[in-house]
Design a protein around this motif. Structure first.
Motif, mmCIF file in Angstrom:
data_model
loop_
_atom_site.group_PDB
_atom_site.id
_atom_site.type_symbol
_atom_site.label_atom_id
_atom_site.label_comp_id
_atom_site.label_asym_id
_atom_site.label_seq_id
_atom_site.Cartn_x
_atom_site.Cartn_y
_atom_site.Cartn_z
ATOM 1 N N ASP A 175 -5.129 -8.446 -6.655
ATOM 2 C CA ASP A 175 -4.122 -8.158 -5.632
ATOM 3 C C ASP A 175 -3.425 -9.423 -5.152
ATOM 4 O O ASP A 175 -2.215 -9.425 -4.887
ATOM 5 C CB ASP A 175 -4.772 -7.475 -4.425
ATOM 6 C CG ASP A 175 -5.206 -6.051 -4.726
ATOM 7 O OD1 ASP A 175 -4.882 -5.546 -5.817
ATOM 8 O OD2 ASP A 175 -5.878 -5.451 -3.869
ATOM 9 N N PHE B 78 1.592 1.747 -3.604
ATOM 10 C CA PHE B 78 0.405 2.253 -4.302
ATOM 11 C C PHE B 78 0.215 3.750 -4.029
ATOM 12 O O PHE B 78 -0.045 4.537 -4.945
ATOM 13 C CB PHE B 78 -0.832 1.470 -3.866
ATOM 14 C CG PHE B 78 -2.122 2.038 -4.391
ATOM 15 C CD1 PHE B 78 -2.533 1.782 -5.690
ATOM 16 C CD2 PHE B 78 -2.912 2.852 -3.589
ATOM 17 C CE1 PHE B 78 -3.718 2.326 -6.179
ATOM 18 C CE2 PHE B 78 -4.098 3.392 -4.070
ATOM 19 C CZ PHE B 78 -4.493 3.123 -5.377
ATOM 20 N N LYS C 244 0.333 7.141 -6.542
ATOM 21 C CA LYS C 244 -0.772 8.096 -6.613
ATOM 22 C C LYS C 244 -0.362 9.488 -6.149
ATOM 23 O O LYS C 244 -1.145 10.442 -6.295
ATOM 24 C CB LYS C 244 -1.933 7.599 -5.746
ATOM 25 C CG LYS C 244 -2.698 6.426 -6.339
ATOM 26 C CD LYS C 244 -3.593 6.902 -7.462
ATOM 27 C CE LYS C 244 -4.509 5.817 -7.969
ATOM 28 N NZ LYS C 244 -5.397 6.305 -9.043
ATOM 29 N N TRP D 93 -9.266 6.757 -1.607
ATOM 30 C CA TRP D 93 -10.011 5.531 -1.867
ATOM 31 C C TRP D 93 -9.365 4.790 -3.036
ATOM 32 O O TRP D 93 -8.948 5.401 -4.013
ATOM 33 C CB TRP D 93 -11.472 5.840 -2.201
ATOM 34 C CG TRP D 93 -12.261 6.299 -1.012
ATOM 35 C CD1 TRP D 93 -12.394 7.574 -0.549
ATOM 36 C CD2 TRP D 93 -13.036 5.478 -0.147
ATOM 37 N NE1 TRP D 93 -13.196 7.608 0.557
ATOM 38 C CE2 TRP D 93 -13.625 6.320 0.830
ATOM 39 C CE3 TRP D 93 -13.316 4.109 -0.092
ATOM 40 C CZ2 TRP D 93 -14.450 5.852 1.839
ATOM 41 C CZ3 TRP D 93 -14.141 3.627 0.912
ATOM 42 C CH2 TRP D 93 -14.694 4.488 1.866
ATOM 43 N N ARG D 94 -9.329 3.463 -2.917
ATOM 44 C CA ARG D 94 -8.768 2.628 -3.968
ATOM 45 C C ARG D 94 -9.827 1.628 -4.425
ATOM 46 O O ARG D 94 -10.370 0.880 -3.619
ATOM 47 C CB ARG D 94 -7.540 1.870 -3.455
ATOM 48 C CG ARG D 94 -6.964 0.853 -4.438
ATOM 49 C CD ARG D 94 -5.735 0.168 -3.847
ATOM 50 N NE ARG D 94 -5.129 -0.734 -4.805
ATOM 51 C CZ ARG D 94 -5.249 -2.064 -4.776
ATOM 52 N NH1 ARG D 94 -5.976 -2.653 -3.831
ATOM 53 N NH2 ARG D 94 -4.657 -2.808 -5.688
ATOM 54 N N LYS D 95 -10.135 1.646 -5.696
ATOM 55 C CA LYS D 95 -11.064 0.663 -6.230
ATOM 56 C C LYS D 95 -10.311 -0.652 -6.397
ATOM 57 O O LYS D 95 -9.330 -0.739 -7.131
ATOM 58 C CB LYS D 95 -11.645 1.113 -7.564
ATOM 59 C CG LYS D 95 -12.724 0.180 -8.069
ATOM 60 C CD LYS D 95 -13.634 0.840 -9.078
ATOM 61 C CE LYS D 95 -14.756 -0.117 -9.454
ATOM 62 N NZ LYS D 95 -15.759 0.489 -10.303
ATOM 63 N N PHE E 9 0.820 -1.212 0.000
ATOM 64 C CA PHE E 9 0.000 0.000 0.000
ATOM 65 C C PHE E 9 0.856 1.265 0.000
ATOM 66 O O PHE E 9 0.428 2.305 -0.518
ATOM 67 C CB PHE E 9 -0.951 -0.030 1.192
ATOM 68 C CG PHE E 9 -2.079 -1.012 1.014
ATOM 69 C CD1 PHE E 9 -3.137 -0.730 0.169
ATOM 70 C CD2 PHE E 9 -2.054 -2.241 1.653
ATOM 71 C CE1 PHE E 9 -4.167 -1.641 -0.017
ATOM 72 C CE2 PHE E 9 -3.073 -3.158 1.473
ATOM 73 C CZ PHE E 9 -4.134 -2.865 0.633
ATOM 74 N N GLU F 77 -14.217 -1.527 -2.493
ATOM 75 C CA GLU F 77 -13.205 -0.480 -2.469
ATOM 76 C C GLU F 77 -12.429 -0.544 -1.161
ATOM 77 O O GLU F 77 -12.903 -1.100 -0.171
ATOM 78 C CB GLU F 77 -13.848 0.901 -2.641
ATOM 79 C CG GLU F 77 -14.548 1.092 -3.979
ATOM 80 C CD GLU F 77 -15.056 2.512 -4.172
ATOM 81 O OE1 GLU F 77 -14.488 3.430 -3.521
ATOM 82 O OE2 GLU F 77 -15.993 2.712 -4.955
#
Length: 546
Positions: free
Chosen positions: A202, A70, A74, A117-119, A67, A139
């Protein structure tokens, strides 16, 4: 819903854990856990479409690096302590937006920052029609804690925020939070076990690594598959049934005011502390989550919830017996048959109920991988690599601390627990006993407390019948033991009876009789009283002859 009754949600499943004892995160543990689930497919129900499962899933130690990478892509800034929430939203846009705003509002109320928020990338082409028709929008919310917070502080405030959210949107079809934690993360659903990494991309990502995997394959005997009921839950997965579930839930309600801790000054705002609907496993998970949030460690919490048969164990030390007796004064056992696997992100553990009717076998390899599962052969380890094999017995517990690399066996867990506090001394100082007949003063022996007239008045006031006096009270007085009889009760219910009845006769005890293997009355004497054994054998005979 037809014959479906939400108060009778039980299941009988396959479960297990796989952990790297030294705590090193590996992607291979996830693929091995998926393979294990696939090999336990026979323990799960399958829909008529051949693709809709009864529910399966994985509980992982939080993959922090995944994460952080990720968030970096972003351009988000995650704090040193952060959490991830796995959220099942409604497919209705308006309901989803309302739920999203509520989540952000309650998290901000706890001075937590919603980083973003992560879809979750999913492929619903692997789902059957039944699973696809109820598939939620999934999500993840990334939550940053203020500087200086410890993970335990973060966990407690996440717990309170989630409980307020669940009370405001109680319908799990509109909003269900699978996990909201800095310690663990849950991926689950109604897909077939082999399709778990195909649905959740994932789980097939090489950057997704963990040192702990709790896996579960659900089989429900009398419920329709639902995404929220798939296991693992937020801390545990369960194989079997909690046959005392109604009493456990009601006692949790009745004693809610007693649950107090300075760590959670607003804990009463979370009531009801245990779910009154859903599955028995979910309620057990609620109680474990509550105890952990209140500051109790995993070992003590599980020994409190599912203790062994300590009352009849002649080999148990006085100190250990005092520990269990002290615990029994605070909570009734959540009685099985039950096998439970669980993790708090640091420890991973397995525990069996006092009867041990749900198997749990373990394998430890030279590479430091420990597996405990409801059956053997779930993954292809090299026999030459095996250091140790075994199984958990009735009431036993086994655990791993992935921070220190220590494996905790049952005796070591109990030795550690009994030394924490002077339980025996506390009981001796504060416990009050009835005086046995043989210890009564000699001048009191043979003397009546009441004359015949007073005795008749008391018998009438408390509605003692002639049958109770002869069949129950007399046996207690003469033999010093409970009367033995069958389960049958042919008397009218109190509300329909023409005879005077006491107030508590209007309330009936629910009796659970499940299809478990026959109990050997000699080998299992420490588990059951003689009257229970005779009553069970009597009823087995009646069923066989009837």
């Amino acid at each position: 819903m037809g014959f479906y009754d939400p108060t009778e949600v039980r299941d009988n499943c396959g479960f297990g854990i796989i952990a790297n004892v030294n705590g090193e995160p590996r992607q291979g543990l996830i693929s091995t856990a998926v393979k294990a689930l696939d090999r336990m497919q026979h323990r799960g129900g399958i829909g008529a479409d051949g693709k809709t499962g009864d529910g399966c899933g994985l509980l992982l130690q939080m993959p922090e690096q995944f994460f952080r990478q990720f968030a970096e892509k972003k351009g988000w800034q995650l704090s040193k302590k952060f959490a991830v929430g796995m959220v099942f939203f409604s497919r209705d846009n308006d309901k989803r937006e309302t739920a999203r705003q509520l989540i952000e509002q309650e998290l901000q109320r706890e001075t937590l920052a919603v980083t973003g928020w992560r879809k979750v990338p999913v492929d619903n082409q692997v789902l059957g029609e039944g699973a696809k028709s109820s598939e939620p929008v999934i999500e993840q919310v990334l939550v940053s804690a203020p500087p200086g917070w410890r993970k335990k502080d973060l966990e407690r405030r996440l717990y309170m925020a989630r409980r307020r959210i669940e009370k405001l949107i109680p319908n799990q079809e509109e909003l269900y939070i699978s996990s909201l934690s800095s310690l663990v993360l849950v991926y689950k659903g109604l897909m077939m076990a082999a399709d778990l990494p195909a649905y959740y991309a994932d789980l097939a990502d090489s950057d997704m690594k963990t040192s702990i995997c709790v896996f579960h394959q659900r089989f429900s005997t009398n419920t329709e598959p639902r995404w929220p009921l798939a296991q693992p839950f937020r801390f545990l997965a369960h194989n079997g049934e909690i046959n005392t579930i109604r009493g456990n839930r009601q006692w949790a309600q009745a004693r809610a005011y007693k649950f107090q801790t300075p760590l959670l000054p607003d804990l009463q705002d979370a009531k009801p502390l245990v779910g009154l609907s859903g599955s028995d496993s979910a309620s057990l998970d609620n109680m474990l989550e509550l105890l952990l949030a209140g500051g109790m460690d995993l070992f003590r919490a599980m020994r409190l919830l599912i203790p062994p048969a300590w009352q009849g164990d002649a080999t148990m030390s006085d100190e250990m017996r005092a520990f269990y007796e002290f615990n029994s004064l605070h909570m009734e056992p959540w009685d099985g048959p039950a096998g439970v696997v669980m993790s708090n992100g640091r420890h991973v553990a397995c525990s069996l109920d006092r009867n041990g009717l749900r198997p749990a076998r373990y394998v430890l390899t030279r590479s430091g991988v420990l597996t405990i599962a409801s059956e053997v052969g779930i993954w292809d380890y090299d026999e030459q690599e095996v250091i140790e094999k075994g199984r958990l017995g009735p009431g036993q517990m086994m655990a791993v601390d992935t921070y220190t690399g220590q494996i905790w066996y049952n005796d070591e867990i109990e030795d550690e627990l009994k030394q924490r506090h002077p339980y025996k001394q506390w009981l001796e100082q504060h416990r009050r006993h009835l005086i046995p007949f043989e210890r009564s003063h000699a001048d009191k022996l043979g003397q009546r407390l009441y004359d015949d007239e007073t005795m008749q008045v008391l018998h009438k006031a408390y509605l003692y019948s002639e049958e109770e006096l002869q069949q129950i009270i007399s046996v207690l007085a003469k033999d010093g033991q409970e009367a033995v009889g069958s389960m049958g009760d042919d008397t009218p219910t109190a509300v329909l009876s023409k005879q005077p009845r006491l107030l508590y006769d209007y309330f009936r005890q629910q009796f659970a009789q499940v299809t478990n293997p026959a109990i050997d009355p000699i080998r299992e004497r420490h588990v059951m009283s003689l009257s229970t054994i005779i009553g069970r054998e009597h009823n087995v005979f009646n069923e066989a002859s009837g």
